[in-house]
Each structure stands twice: as structure tokens, then as C-alpha cells.
Motif scaffolding. Sequence first.
Motif, PDB file in Angstrom:
ATOM      1  N   ILE A  60      43.811  46.311   5.920  1.00 10.47           N
ATOM      2  CA  ILE A  60      43.241  45.124   5.288  1.00 10.47           C
ATOM      3  C   ILE A  60      41.730  45.295   5.191  1.00 10.47           C
ATOM      4  N   SER A  61      41.102  44.475   4.400  1.00  6.77           N
ATOM      5  CA  SER A  61      39.645  44.545   4.273  1.00  6.77           C
ATOM      6  C   SER A  61      38.998  43.899   5.489  1.00  6.77           C
ATOM      7  N   GLY A  62      37.753  44.266   5.717  1.00  5.84           N
ATOM      8  CA  GLY A  62      37.014  43.648   6.802  1.00  5.84           C
ATOM      9  C   GLY A  62      36.880  42.151   6.610  1.00  5.84           C
ATOM     10  N   ALA A  63      36.712  41.733   5.352  1.00  2.76           N
ATOM     11  CA  ALA A  63      36.587  40.298   5.071  1.00  2.76           C
ATOM     12  C   ALA A  63      37.866  39.546   5.447  1.00  2.76           C
ATOM     13  N   GLU A  64      39.024  40.149   5.187  1.00  2.00           N
ATOM     14  CA  GLU A  64      40.291  39.520   5.571  1.00  2.00           C
ATOM     15  C   GLU A  64      40.399  39.380   7.076  1.00  2.00           C
ATOM     16  N   LEU A  65      40.016  40.425   7.806  1.00  6.34           N
ATOM     17  CA  LEU A  65      40.079  40.364   9.262  1.00  6.34           C
ATOM     18  C   LEU A  65      39.130  39.298   9.801  1.00  6.34           C
ATOM     19  N   LEU A  66      37.946  39.190   9.205  1.00  9.92           N
ATOM     20  CA  LEU A  66      37.008  38.149   9.611  1.00  9.92           C
ATOM     21  C   LEU A  66      37.579  36.760   9.368  1.00  9.92           C
ATOM     22  N   ASP A  67      38.280  36.582   8.253  1.00  6.80           N
ATOM     23  CA  ASP A  67      38.914  35.291   7.962  1.00  6.80           C
ATOM     24  C   ASP A  67      39.905  34.913   9.058  1.00  6.80           C
ATOM     25  N   ILE A  68      40.660  35.912   9.555  1.00  8.82           N
ATOM     26  CA  ILE A  68      41.622  35.660  10.630  1.00  8.82           C
ATOM     27  C   ILE A  68      40.885  35.210  11.888  1.00  8.82           C
TER      28      ILE A  68
END
Length: 314
Positions: free
Chosen positions: A60-68
Amino acid sequence: MEGQQIYDVVIVGGGPAGLSAAQYASRLNLRTIVLDKSKSAGALAFTHKIENYPGITRPISGAELLDIFRNQAVTFGAQYIETQVIGVNIEGEPKEIYAMDGNYYGKTVILATGSMGRKPTITGEKELLGKGVSYCAICDAAFYRDKNVCVIGDSEEAVKEAEVLARFTDRITLIAQSNRLRVDGHPILNEKKVSVLINHRVTEIRGEEFVESIVVHNNDTKAETFMPMDGVFVYLHGNRPIVDFLDFSVDISDEECVLTNRMMETNVAGVFAAGDVSCTEVRQVVIAAANGCVAALSAEKYINQRKKRKYAWG
């Protein structure tokens, strides 16, 4: 300060360290707030793909992981605010954090600003820093009313900062070194006062006492253009810990990272640091998240004057 809410934990920074700290602190029923410059400004947000973080079953993208991370923290009760922190007063009680939208007060503070700080690389950048070169449009835009300025960068953060400048300035040139902006359809890009140069880079910032002009290199044609300029706002990636706003109110190493012990405690009681802003030897998301966990547990111990930290898996 009268009438102001005093938080148990004020976290400066919304990357994996800050958001991990927010999860643990809020889940321990501490009044927790995260002050984050931008959801898209940190090192993880710029990461195209990550697949080695524990628990991730697909890239996944870093942005997706940050959203989590962020959604978990908010679900547990943490408050999340997008704002630029510009200073601190952390010696007294409560501790004060100065941000562009007002002041915040906390019994404890966790510093988690990461290491995307700017290290000058453009000729003239260092010499003219504070004299027309800036890394914060929100801080300095008002000084450039009716002036001609440029923003260097291709990120969403750079475009947002151009939007701030547009409230004050007559003419803005957004200069991207890459062949596209990493944000689509932002309304500021349609403003007449904003022009965009794609696949160009600034090679020199010129001026005697203040910025007077820049030299722009066309990556395609190799031609160089001289442009008169009053202000230069730089939003290129950096790798220096972001500690400027602290003004040496905590101990900083020669490498400009925040010094802590193993429990993320700084030399100032009630102030902790986690992630890449601290003097860590390994810069990985999992390490930053672990640091954030430890910092939150240490903050809880400090607030409740425990002899030992509270450990809870469930």
C-alpha cells in the motif's frame, strides 16, 4: 490561558510516531491532541509503496498507511488538527505550544516532527534564509503583500502553500522539478495570478541583503532563465530533523536531533520525543511507531506519577 483547555498530551507531528503515540495515549483515557502541519508532508506520506510493515498483507502507499494510523487514533478519542507549530514554552506547567491557529496547552508534550527538515542545497539559499527565502508560507506570507514570489516544489503541500500566498501576493510562480504536480485539480492552479513551470529547477537565488532574483534551469532544453523575484518559498524534500521551532528548549545533538533516553524522555520533565526527530540510528516506520508507543506510556507514567509504566496489550 484562562478558559483554555489543558490536554494531558499534546503531540507535535502526525507521522507514524505521533499517531502511534496518539493511539496509546487516547486509549489510556488521556486527553490527547495531535498538531500536524499536513497530512501529506511527512516522509511516509511521500512513500509510493510500503509492504514490510507488520500486519500489512498487500503493498500500500505510505499515505494509505498513515490514514490507518490516523483513523485508529481518532477512533480511540484523539483530536487531530492540521496546523503549523511555530514555537514552544515547555519549561513551566502547563506546557505551551504556539501554532498558527492559536496556542495549545498540555501536561505533557511528545515531539514527533520527523526528519523532513530542509537542508539548504540551492546556491544562495542558506545566505538569504530569512531575507526572502522561507520554508513556511503560513508564517511569512503577509510580508510579501503585493510582491512577486515563487514556490519551489511539486507536492500537495507546495500547492497548498501557494494558495496561502495567493491571499497576499500579486504574482506566484510554482516551479516543479518533476514533469508533473503531485496533486490534481486544485482550484488555486486556475488562478490568473498563479503560473506553473513544470520540469524546471531553481539553480541559484540571488540578492545582496534580500532576495532579488532567481536563475531557473529548463530540464528539457537546458536553457537558463533569469527571473526577478522578491520571495522564494522552498518545499523540496529534506532529511534534517525538524527542530527549528524548539529554539533549543530541549537538548539537541550536534546532528540536530532531539536527545532522549531509551524511554523517549528528553532533558525537560514531561517532554518526550519519538521517531526520526529523535537521535535514532534506524529510520523505519516500525521503529517510529514503537517510539511513539513508548513515549505515550512514559507520558502516562509522568502524568499519574507512577513508578512503573502501564502496559496493556488488550
